[in-house]
Design an enzyme around this catalytic site. Structure first.
Site, PDB file in Angstrom:
ATOM      1  N   LYS A   1      41.544   8.975  61.440  1.00 37.98           N
ATOM      2  CA  LYS A   1      41.034   8.151  62.536  1.00 37.98           C
ATOM      3  C   LYS A   1      40.212   8.951  63.542  1.00 37.98           C
ATOM      4  O   LYS A   1      39.421   8.386  64.283  1.00 37.98           O
ATOM      5  CB  LYS A   1      42.195   7.434  63.213  1.00 37.98           C
ATOM      6  CG  LYS A   1      42.829   6.420  62.263  1.00 37.98           C
ATOM      7  CD  LYS A   1      43.842   5.539  62.950  1.00 37.98           C
ATOM      8  CE  LYS A   1      44.326   4.435  62.035  1.00 37.98           C
ATOM      9  NZ  LYS A   1      45.262   4.919  60.997  1.00 37.98           N
TER      10      LYS A   1
HETATM   11  C1  LIG Z   1      45.614   4.223  59.870  1.00 37.91           C
HETATM   12  C2  LIG Z   1      46.024   4.998  58.694  1.00 37.91           C
HETATM   13  C3  LIG Z   1      45.932   4.480  57.396  1.00 37.91           C
HETATM   14  C4  LIG Z   1      45.458   3.075  57.118  1.00 37.91           C
HETATM   15  O1  LIG Z   1      44.108   2.876  57.470  1.00 37.91           O
HETATM   16  P1  LIG Z   1      43.564   1.382  57.655  1.00 37.91           P
HETATM   17  O2  LIG Z   1      42.179   1.542  58.155  1.00 37.91           O
HETATM   18  O3  LIG Z   1      44.475   0.771  58.688  1.00 37.91           O
HETATM   19  O4  LIG Z   1      43.660   0.709  56.362  1.00 37.91           O
HETATM   20  C5  LIG Z   1      46.300   5.286  56.339  1.00 37.91           C
HETATM   21  N1  LIG Z   1      46.763   6.538  56.533  1.00 37.91           N
HETATM   22  C6  LIG Z   1      46.873   7.066  57.763  1.00 37.91           C
HETATM   23  C7  LIG Z   1      47.411   8.435  57.911  1.00 37.91           C
HETATM   24  C8  LIG Z   1      46.505   6.326  58.882  1.00 37.91           C
HETATM   25  O5  LIG Z   1      46.610   6.862  60.098  1.00 37.91           O
END
Ligand SMILES: *Cc1c(COP(=O)(O)O)cnc(C)c1O
Length: 465
Positions: free
Chosen positions: A112
């Site tokens: 993210k």
């Molecule tokens: C947020 C997240 C996901 C999922 O991503 P999405 O965009 O919500 O599908 C998977 N792995 C990690 C470590 C995350 O922080």
């Protein structure tokens, strides 16, 4: 480029307004009116270029009428400069045609950071130009909150309120959100699960009065700019593996469908992707809807990959919008209240199957995969990545297709699950150790929109009388 709501009840907005708004006022999600189509040459010419150049080329068409190319590039450079690896998102080979794309070299060690760091720079620029303040309200299953706290800490024009499900994020995730210095950061421990947090944020968004008084913005993956910033690593990885001449598939650990949606958008922009694999944990609603067309949310069950403990997957709405032939009325009718679920038409389901497949991994399978990968390669992977790898291994593809699993978090974020899987305690990177100071700062709140609204009204500096 104009952005329209998936539910058809909002005025189209430009890039800056859509970025600040987050969610559309009709409860829908903003999507570009059309996807810019890039030529095969445009992609080929990006081969061997730095990550930042690829990101600028992908984001450019979405922002170009409002943010000058040099400014955009400067913001991307600053955002990705927070990463500790010069490749930014390096590929690691783990089998003859199997790869891991490491997306966790940012400040909070989860994928993210890529989009959040970029979004923070863009929002800051937009607000500064307009001489305005904003209040960001965001729900997190753990990693979004940490990424947002890091990206927005200390920013003068922006106050950030982070809602997380109390007791349902990992110790490291919580401490990343609650120990960061920044008077503009407010972490709220909600007595509920992630879907409660997400529902409350949506409720506040569509409350016009509240929304205007606090100048509310959203940085969840419902924010289009975040999705757009994520297209870059699909392209970067595919080019490194020989695309557009070689076929490449991606397996994506999926919760809110924001990450994998960026892969879908890459295909709409002309990048050939052989297959996008939706990998879920035991909260497998996206796997079920892909296989059966039936989207009936259950209750969220805690798992060892908590960032994917989701039953209401917000960004899936953007895909349904396209699958339905951009039929906003049908999307609004089916998704305004998802409590009782909805179904895909046979045509939508068939269309989805041309690009997407899916699978799920329970906690035992996730642990076994962490163990097997360690034994086979010496690599320690986090449980979210392991979910992606487990489903990738079950996916049938021709031998010449490169299969890339997105590695969404550093294993040190989820040490307990890693120890269970492979018996090894992952080394804690110095930047994580540095970030975890002693004093935690948070406010406990009930899962109640009105009470949370009051906390925000009391504290946000953007509030107007
Ligand atoms: C947020 C997240 C996901 C999922 O991503 P999405 O965009 O919500 O599908 C998977 N792995 C990690 C470590 C995350 O922080």
């Amino acid at each position: 480029m104009q952005y329209v709501s998936t539910r058809g009840g909002a005025r189209p907005l430009g890039f800056s307004d859509a970025t600040l708004a987050g969610l559309a006022p009709d409860g829908g999600l903003f999507v570009p009116e059309t996807y810019p189509l890039l030529s095969a040459d445009t992609f080929s010419n990006l081969r061997g270029k730095p990550f930042e150049a690829v990101a600028a080329a992908m984001l450019g068409p979405y922002a170009e009428s409002e943010i000058a190319p040099d400014d955009l590039r400067a913001d991307i450079d600053a955002a990705m400069g927070t990463f500790s690896h010069t490749a930014r998102t390096p590929l690691v080979q783990i089998g003859p045609r199997d790869f891991i794309l490491e997306l966790f070299h940012g400040p909070t060690l989860a994928f993210k950071d890529v989009a959040m760091q970029t979004l923070a720079k863009l929002m800051d620029r937009i607000l500064l130009e307009r001489g305005r303040r904003a209040t960001i309200v965001t729900a997190t299953s753990g990693d979004t909150g940490a990424a947002a706290a890091n990206a927005f800490a200390g920013r003068e024009a922006i106050d950030v309120f982070i809602l997380y499900p109390d007791g349902r994020v990992s110790d490291v995730q919580r401490r990343q959100m609650t120990t960061i210095d920044g008077d503009n950061l407010h972490t709220l421990a909600v007595d509920g699960d992630f879907d409660d947090c997400q529902r409350i944020v949506k409720q506040l968004f569509v409350d016009r009065d509240f929304n205007e008084r606090v100048a509310m913005s959203g940085v969840n993956s419902i924010n289009w700019a975040r999705v757009a910033a994520q297209i870059s690593y699909y392209v970067f990885a595919a080019l490194a593996l020989g695309a557009p001449d070689r076929r490449v598939a991606f397996s994506v650990p999926t919760g809110n469908f924001g990450d994998i949606l960026a892969g879908y958008v890459a295909t709409k922009m002309g990048l050939p992707i052989e297959r996008l694999v939706i990998a879920t944990n035991r909260n497998d609603i996206l796997d079920r809807v892909t296989r059966t067309g039936d989207y009936t949310p259950g209750t969220v069950a805690p798992s060892t990959s908590p960032s994917m403990d989701i039953q209401v997957s917000s960004n899936f709405e953007r895909l349904i919008f396209d699958l339905s032939g951009r039929d906003a009325a049908s999307v609004a009718q089916r998704l305004t209240d998802t409590k009782n679920g909805f179904v895909l038409t046979a045509e939508e389901k068939a269309k989805m199957a041309t690009l997407f497949s899916s699978g799920s991994a329970n906690d035992e399978e996730t642990a076994a995969t962490i163990g097997a990968v360690y034994k086979d390669t010496g690599l320690i992977v986090d449980p979210h990545t392991a979910v992606g790898l487990k489903v990738a291994r079950e996916t049938v593809l021709d031998d010449d297709v490169a299969l890339v699993t997105l590695s969404t978090a550093h294993p040190a974020k989820f040490p307990d699950a890693v120890v269970t899987g492979c018996g090894m305690r992952p080394a804690v990177p110095q930047r994580l150790a540095d970030a975890l100071r002693d004093t935690e700062k948070m406010t406990r709140v009930p899962a109640d929109a009105a009470q949370i609204a009051q906390v925000i009204l009391d504290r946000s500096r953007a509030v107007t009388a």
